[in-house]
Design a protein around this motif. Sequence first.
Motif, short mmCIF file in Angstrom:
data_model
loop_
_atom_site.label_atom_id
_atom_site.label_comp_id
_atom_site.label_asym_id
_atom_site.label_seq_id
_atom_site.Cartn_x
_atom_site.Cartn_y
_atom_site.Cartn_z
N SER A 2 4.35 11.68 0.45
CA SER A 2 3.06 10.98 0.45
C SER A 2 3.14 9.71 1.29
CB SER A 2 2.65 10.63 -0.98
OG SER A 2 3.54 9.67 -1.54
N MET B 35 -6.43 1.91 -4.73
CA MET B 35 -5.51 2.88 -4.16
C MET B 35 -5.59 4.26 -4.83
SD MET B 35 -4.19 1.54 -1.54
CE MET B 35 -2.99 2.82 -1.20
N PRO B 36 -5.70 4.36 -6.16
CA PRO B 36 -5.88 5.71 -6.73
C PRO B 36 -7.11 6.43 -6.21
CG PRO B 36 -5.20 4.18 -8.44
CD PRO B 36 -5.49 3.36 -7.22
N SER C 183 -8.50 5.90 -3.36
CA SER C 183 -8.28 6.24 -1.96
C SER C 183 -7.53 7.56 -1.83
CB SER C 183 -7.53 5.11 -1.25
OG SER C 183 -6.18 5.04 -1.69
N LEU C 184 -6.56 7.80 -2.70
CA LEU C 184 -5.82 9.06 -2.66
C LEU C 184 -6.74 10.23 -3.03
CD1 LEU C 184 -2.41 8.03 -4.28
CD2 LEU C 184 -2.99 8.25 -1.86
N TYR D 255 -8.84 10.95 0.02
CA TYR D 255 -8.09 11.74 1.00
C TYR D 255 -8.11 13.23 0.63
CZ TYR D 255 -5.93 7.54 3.03
OH TYR D 255 -5.71 6.35 3.67
N ALA D 256 -7.88 13.50 -0.65
CA ALA D 256 -7.80 14.89 -1.08
C ALA D 256 -9.14 15.61 -0.96
CB ALA D 256 -7.31 14.96 -2.53
N GLU E 36 -15.95 13.70 -0.43
CA GLU E 36 -15.29 12.41 -0.65
C GLU E 36 -16.25 11.29 -1.06
OE1 GLU E 36 -17.08 12.38 3.27
OE2 GLU E 36 -15.72 13.80 2.30
N HIS F 238 0.82 -1.20 0.00
CA HIS F 238 0.00 0.00 0.00
C HIS F 238 0.86 1.26 0.00
CE1 HIS F 238 -2.19 -3.33 1.84
NE2 HIS F 238 -3.28 -2.81 1.34
N LEU G 213 1.66 8.99 -6.64
CA LEU G 213 1.96 10.42 -6.56
C LEU G 213 3.24 10.76 -7.33
CD1 LEU G 213 0.51 12.79 -5.30
CD2 LEU G 213 2.13 12.71 -3.40
N ALA H 18 0.93 4.01 -2.98
CA ALA H 18 0.60 5.42 -2.72
C ALA H 18 1.74 6.33 -3.16
CB ALA H 18 0.31 5.62 -1.23
N TYR I 137 0.78 9.09 4.53
CA TYR I 137 -0.06 7.88 4.57
C TYR I 137 0.23 7.08 5.83
CZ TYR I 137 -2.39 3.67 2.81
OH TYR I 137 -3.22 2.60 2.65
#
Length: 717
Positions: free
Chosen positions: A334, A477-478, A480-481, A484-485, A492, A295, A303, A299, A338
């Motif tokens: 990043s 994972m993309p 999830s980023l 977060y943003a 979200e 993970h 980025l 992440a 994380y």
Amino acid sequence: MTVAGWPEEETDGPAASAGRWRRQWIRIGRRLAALAEAEGDRWVLWLPVAFGAGVSLYFGLMREPDRWIGPAACGGCVVLLLVLRRWFALFGAVMALSMVAAGFLVAQGHSAGVAAPVLTRVITGATVTGRVMAVERRPGAVRVTLRNPTVSRLPPERTPAALRIRLSDRHAVPEPGSVISLRATLLPPQAPAEPGAFDFQRRAWFMGLGGTGFATGAAELVEAPPVTGWRVVTVAFEQARGAIAERVAATIGDPVEASVTTALLNGEQFGIPDGTLEDFRNSGLAHLLSISGLHVGIAAGILFYVVRALLALVPYVALRWPIKKIAALFGILSALAYTLLVGAPLPTVRSVLMTGMVMGAIMLDRHPLSMRLVAFAGLVTIAMDPEGMLGPSFQMSFAAVVALIAAFERGSPRLAEWRSGAGWFLRGLLYVGGILLTSVVATLATLPFALFHFQQIAFYGVLSNLIAIPITSFWVMPWSLIAYALMPFGLEAPALIAMNWGDRAVIWTAEFFGRLPWASLTVPAMPVEGFAVLVLGGIWLCIWTRRWRWLGLLPVLAGLASPALVTRPDVLVAGDGSVMAVRTPDGRLSASGKTGGRVTETWRERDGERSGADPWPAAGGWSEGERSLSCDALGCLYRVRGRVVALPRLPDALDEDCGAADAVVTAAVARGCRAGVVVDRWALRHEGSHALRVTAEGIEVETVRGIRGDRPWTGGR
């Protein structure tokens, strides 16, 4: 006459035979010397192995060494290095010995540095006040970690530095950073369930955790979270984890999917149902639920490529700035963010360290994937947490990385040759083949550690990972980023829904493969000696590059076969005498009381069994072959291989059993018992859990204290 310095070979006689053997050994020595010289740049990779051996030596001692031993060993090695610096071979040997001494010293110093009081008895009705530094949400309960607590029934010098207490979810959840007060029952850290089992007492010692317990009422707020000071950052990230869990629950209706999504976003696995966890374990996908190198690497990688692509879109920046190095810096940042967001568990910290080294190598124009990089990362992480080296997280993560880099070193030239000039179709096949090869290598590398720590093999792990890892890498994972943003702005929800689509596919994959026939196999516990031999063989395979590396297969195979050489106990007794178990004719364990607790589950898992036999009968019993069990109101008699083990339920049966049985096992006090082997309340309190093996020669007794010795975390010195 002589030829090339050798005397003429005699055709017969003892002298001729001795000469031939001497020349043969000289040839072997020269051949080994040539191999060692050819592997010259790889010898340095053994230094972290020697360092880890020193750590293992410290933890393998039966008593705590004197404080001067570690420094004296290191000092002696430094003197030898100075004296032997002109002799290369001897210098290398002493260097390895120095790393062993350094590992021993680091482990010894770390143990002394975390020393803090530990509960030695149960304390009921105590008033506990402390600052909440961690909140773990579980089904039906919340578990909080209190730092620097005060306990009403303990003096300050005997109060642990941290306590972990379970609260009912019927009451308000304390806010991280706040000081609370509550009534609780406190317990000492649990000792191993049987000799050789997982040692939570040792892990708790190095975590600074002096006890556990459960609250008997609601917690009262004493002080609000701090608004200044170093605790603010820790509290802020802890609060963020709680906020993430709440927003996921509000967006995703299905509790199972919400729990998996939450685990990937904030690292909390506690809400995942046991059935789902079992599916992930049986399918070989449990590593996807644990925030690990996969993970963190994804992440940071996402980025890195996004920042590099965005900077490349600006010609002025792309032509004048080192955009690749700038992107690597963002990758490091990043990974750090994380890690803090998921609570900075030790596996993630190790992953961040390795990710940072990879990105740092890019910034320094060095090759990012090298065995030396992994060796340095291993050395640093062992020094950071010596005890963590003994756990499955460290071992499995580094085993997978080392094996993958070893495979990359051997296969990258041919892969580059295939990729040169290949079309899109062949490149696609190579990508799929790369994922398959990665899954196979990582699965084989972590298999021995899964056998040793969990006694389990997932047969469909390669296939399930072939499906789940691409979904996690390119979809989950993309999103999830992106989630977060968007969370600071409250936007979200779309990202969480899209992320959940991928989570749903991963859950389905785990359920499908985890429930297939023969999805997993449980095996008996591997002995420590066999595990050590296996690990050394695997390291030998991965470090060397010449053909002699294949010699490492011999110890690997020997280690894998070692569980077959271990005889499991015939009788097991919990450390408090609350439960006992005997082995039935079909090889399973039959317990004296209710099954399903921590102790009986550990016994069953170490037996390699998915279920235990029926509990002991209140009256009557069973008999088959050389084993039988007969019970009445006073107790039970277990007969095996012509010997009798008495298991009295009431003290009234002790007099008769002590005079007739070969061994007596009871939770009561058995003073003056004449049996050959006596396990009573005092023996259990002093020695911990007992394991009895009945042989033709007699009854062998193994105890937790006999395996661990007297160490700080066991109450010894």
